[in-house]
Scaffold this motif. Structure first.
Motif, PDB file in Angstrom:
ATOM      1  N   GLU A   1       0.811  -1.219   0.000  1.00 27.46           N
ATOM      2  CA  GLU A   1       0.000   0.000   0.000  1.00 27.46           C
ATOM      3  C   GLU A   1       0.845   1.271   0.000  1.00 27.46           C
ATOM      4  OE1 GLU A   1      -0.161  -1.617   4.333  1.00 27.46           O
ATOM      5  OE2 GLU A   1      -0.048  -2.408   2.282  1.00 27.46           O
ATOM      6  N   ASP A   2       2.163   1.145   0.240  1.00 32.17           N
ATOM      7  CA  ASP A   2       3.032   2.325   0.262  1.00 32.17           C
ATOM      8  C   ASP A   2       3.773   2.549  -1.056  1.00 32.17           C
ATOM      9  OD1 ASP A   2       2.414   2.982   2.884  1.00 32.17           O
ATOM     10  OD2 ASP A   2       4.038   1.788   3.738  1.00 32.17           O
ATOM     11  N   ILE A   3       3.754   1.563  -1.937  1.00 35.62           N
ATOM     12  CA  ILE A   3       4.573   1.673  -3.146  1.00 35.62           C
ATOM     13  C   ILE A   3       4.066   2.779  -4.071  1.00 35.62           C
ATOM     14  CG2 ILE A   3       5.227   0.476  -5.277  1.00 35.62           C
ATOM     15  CD1 ILE A   3       5.524  -2.075  -3.614  1.00 35.62           C
ATOM     16  N   VAL A   4       2.771   2.812  -4.324  1.00 29.61           N
ATOM     17  CA  VAL A   4       2.221   3.834  -5.226  1.00 29.61           C
ATOM     18  C   VAL A   4       2.442   5.242  -4.664  1.00 29.61           C
ATOM     19  CG1 VAL A   4       0.121   4.731  -6.294  1.00 29.61           C
ATOM     20  CG2 VAL A   4       0.578   2.262  -6.295  1.00 29.61           C
ATOM     21  N   PRO A   5       2.060   5.530  -3.405  1.00 25.69           N
ATOM     22  CA  PRO A   5       2.338   6.879  -2.885  1.00 25.69           C
ATOM     23  C   PRO A   5       3.836   7.171  -2.778  1.00 25.69           C
ATOM     24  CG  PRO A   5       1.420   5.462  -1.153  1.00 25.69           C
ATOM     25  CD  PRO A   5       1.251   4.744  -2.455  1.00 25.69           C
ATOM     26  N   GLY A   6       4.650   6.132  -2.563  1.00 23.68           N
ATOM     27  CA  GLY A   6       6.095   6.353  -2.482  1.00 23.68           C
ATOM     28  C   GLY A   6       6.671   6.842  -3.804  1.00 23.68           C
ATOM     29  N   ILE A   7       6.248   6.238  -4.901  1.00 24.34           N
ATOM     30  CA  ILE A   7       6.739   6.681  -6.211  1.00 24.34           C
ATOM     31  C   ILE A   7       6.172   8.056  -6.563  1.00 24.34           C
ATOM     32  CG2 ILE A   7       6.718   6.155  -8.680  1.00 24.34           C
ATOM     33  CD1 ILE A   7       8.675   4.496  -6.955  1.00 24.34           C
TER      34      ILE A   7
END
Length: 481
Positions: free
Chosen positions: A460-466
């Motif tokens: 769940e953090d990958i999309v907001p991280g990028i």
């Protein structure tokens, strides 16, 4: 008159503090004597007043001087007394020695992660808690097996674990071996350290991949080893480059990570594997094969390691539990000729008397248990899912601004940023927004590369991280216009 050396790597304030401490210790400034004011000393030495403030703060922390409002800064009378007594200058010791510190970017990344636990972590090269076998390890550790005396163990490692590894290596990596040819280490890095310290000598030349995880390890430079690079293309290194380096620099050893290489994700092609072994046998040149990622191949059919087709005995094979189970177990291994294993085991015993039996017992039970194979299947599925999220996000957020090859295994994506960018500024902007990664120069590449590790971050953090990375990149690029 003494002046600080502005070309020195040592900070100016530290040079000034060391100089004043020496003068005090020599009696030039007796106990209770008044030192120049910060402003006057700054003018005398041609530095900013803030530099003198730092120098005096350093001396106060050592108890060498005292500052009191209205009476200035004086040499401490309590510390020195009638006969001056010295607190060791720990800065000189820290800056001495031959073992170099980590690269500045790696120290900055570690510092940022310690200061802000909520950072979205694309930097740490390990499995996240959501895909580690936490339940399985807890189940094994809850069993009553602490019945034996927990004393020093065999310097080669816990015998039941070495026997388990004989089966594991034969089953999963097609490497036939015996327990006497296996050394248990506290992860792959200790294996590399033992090799550099025991099998190489200062001044020796070795070949590493370019880009390469090995480039980030100061242990090579600390040991006085000279590094020469082997360019990596989409099929891995070119074995003819090994021959060229041998002729030109008389390299003594080759270090490679051929399966899902860190950081590029490249797999050494079967044809080049054979050719590399032929070159190695022709030159009598040892190869160190670090193989942490093979079992993460997403289709479940990993490329055979070099060691599995090594009929000449040229390959020292290194493996670890870190990338397939838990880095915290600190369990790795090396497969090598028995004479090499005995030499390294002797050296390791001098260092630490051997590893703790407890994690070795857990690792042995895990490898032998029916829990291991299902864990590997889930692991491959989950990290592939994370990879797909990362790839989709990069394409959506950055489009043609980045380029990369999609890895078929491993934990990393090697990404090139097409516009020229200041990598120090980009890293700081990312940290400020709550995301972190590893700049490409850490691996010896140009500043337009970054490594994203997708196994540590939660899905769940990958999309907001990028999205945060893209925002930081656009900010840095726009500031240049």
């Amino acid at each position: 008159m003494w002046q600080p050396d502005r070309l020195s790597k040592q900070p100016l304030y530290q040079q000034i503090a060391d100089h004043l401490e020496r003068r005090i210790s020599f009696g030039e400034f007796p106990p209770s004597s008044l030192l120049p004011s910060e402003r006057k000393l700054a003018e005398k030495l041609g530095v900013n007043r803030s530099t003198i403030v730092l120098a005096y703060a350093e001396l106060r922390s050592l108890g060498v001087i005292e500052s009191h409002s209205g009476s200035g800064t004086r040499v401490s009378k309590h510390k020195w007394g009638l006969t001056p007594r010295h607190t060791p200058n720990w800065h000189r010791y820290v800056e001495g020695g031959h073992f170099l510190p980590n690269l500045p970017f790696l120290r900055r990344i570690r510092e940022a992660l310690e200061q802000n636990r909520s950072l979205i972590d694309f930097a740490s090269g390990e499995l996240g808690a959501d895909i580690s076998p936490v339940a399985e390890i807890n189940q094994l550790m809850s069993q009553d097996y602490y019945t034996e005396y927990l004393g020093y163990d065999n310097p080669q490692g816990f015998l039941p674990l070495r026997k388990s590894l004989v089966t594991y290596l034969d089953t999963y990596r097609n490497i036939p071996t015996t327990e006497s040819s296996i050394l248990i280490t506290s992860g792959s890095q200790q294996s590399l350290y033992l090799i550099t310290q025991c099998l190489l000598a200062p001044g020796d030349a070795v070949a590493i991949e370019d880009p390469s995880y090995y480039y980030s390890l100061p242990m090579f430079q600390s040991a006085g080893i000279r590094l020469f690079r082997l360019p990596v293309d989409r099929q891995g290194i070119n074995p003819e480059d090994v021959r060229t380096l041998y002729k030109k620099h008389r390299i003594k050893m080759v270090f490679i990570n051929p399966n899902h290489q860190n950081p590029s994700g490249v797999v050494l092609s079967p044809e080049r594997q054979v050719e590399l072994l032929n070159v190695s046998s022709e030159l009598g040149l040892p190869i160190v094969e670090d193989d942490p990622f093979s079992l993460t191949t997403y289709n479940g059919i990993p490329t055979p390691p070099l060691k599995s087709i090594d009929t000449f005995g040229s390959v020292l094979y290194i493996g670890s539990m870190s990338k397939i189970a838990a880095s915290g177990l600190r369990v790795g291994w090396m497969v090598a000729p028995r004479s090499v294993i005995e030499r390294l085991a002797d050296a390791r015993q001098q260092m630490d008397y051997g590893l703790s039996v407890v994690p070795q017992r857990v690792a042995a039970q895990f490898l032998n248990s029916p829990l291991f194979e299902p864990h590997l299947e889930r692991l491959r599925m989950r990290i592939q899912s994370k990879r797909d999220l990362l790839v989709t996000s990069l394409r959506k957020e950055l489009g043609d601004m980045v380029s990369f090859d999609i890895p078929e295994g491993g934990l990393h994506l090697w990404c090139r940023i097409k516009p020229e960018v200041n990598e120090s500024r980009l890293l700081e902007e990312c940290i400020r927004r709550g995301v972190i990664y590893v700049p490409g120069s850490v691996y010896g590449s140009d500043s337009d590369y970054v490594r994203f590790t997708f196994a540590r971050a939660r899905e769940e953090d990958i999309v907001p991280g990028i999205a945060k990375f893209a925002d930081a990149l656009n900010t840095v690029l726009n500031d240049k216009i």
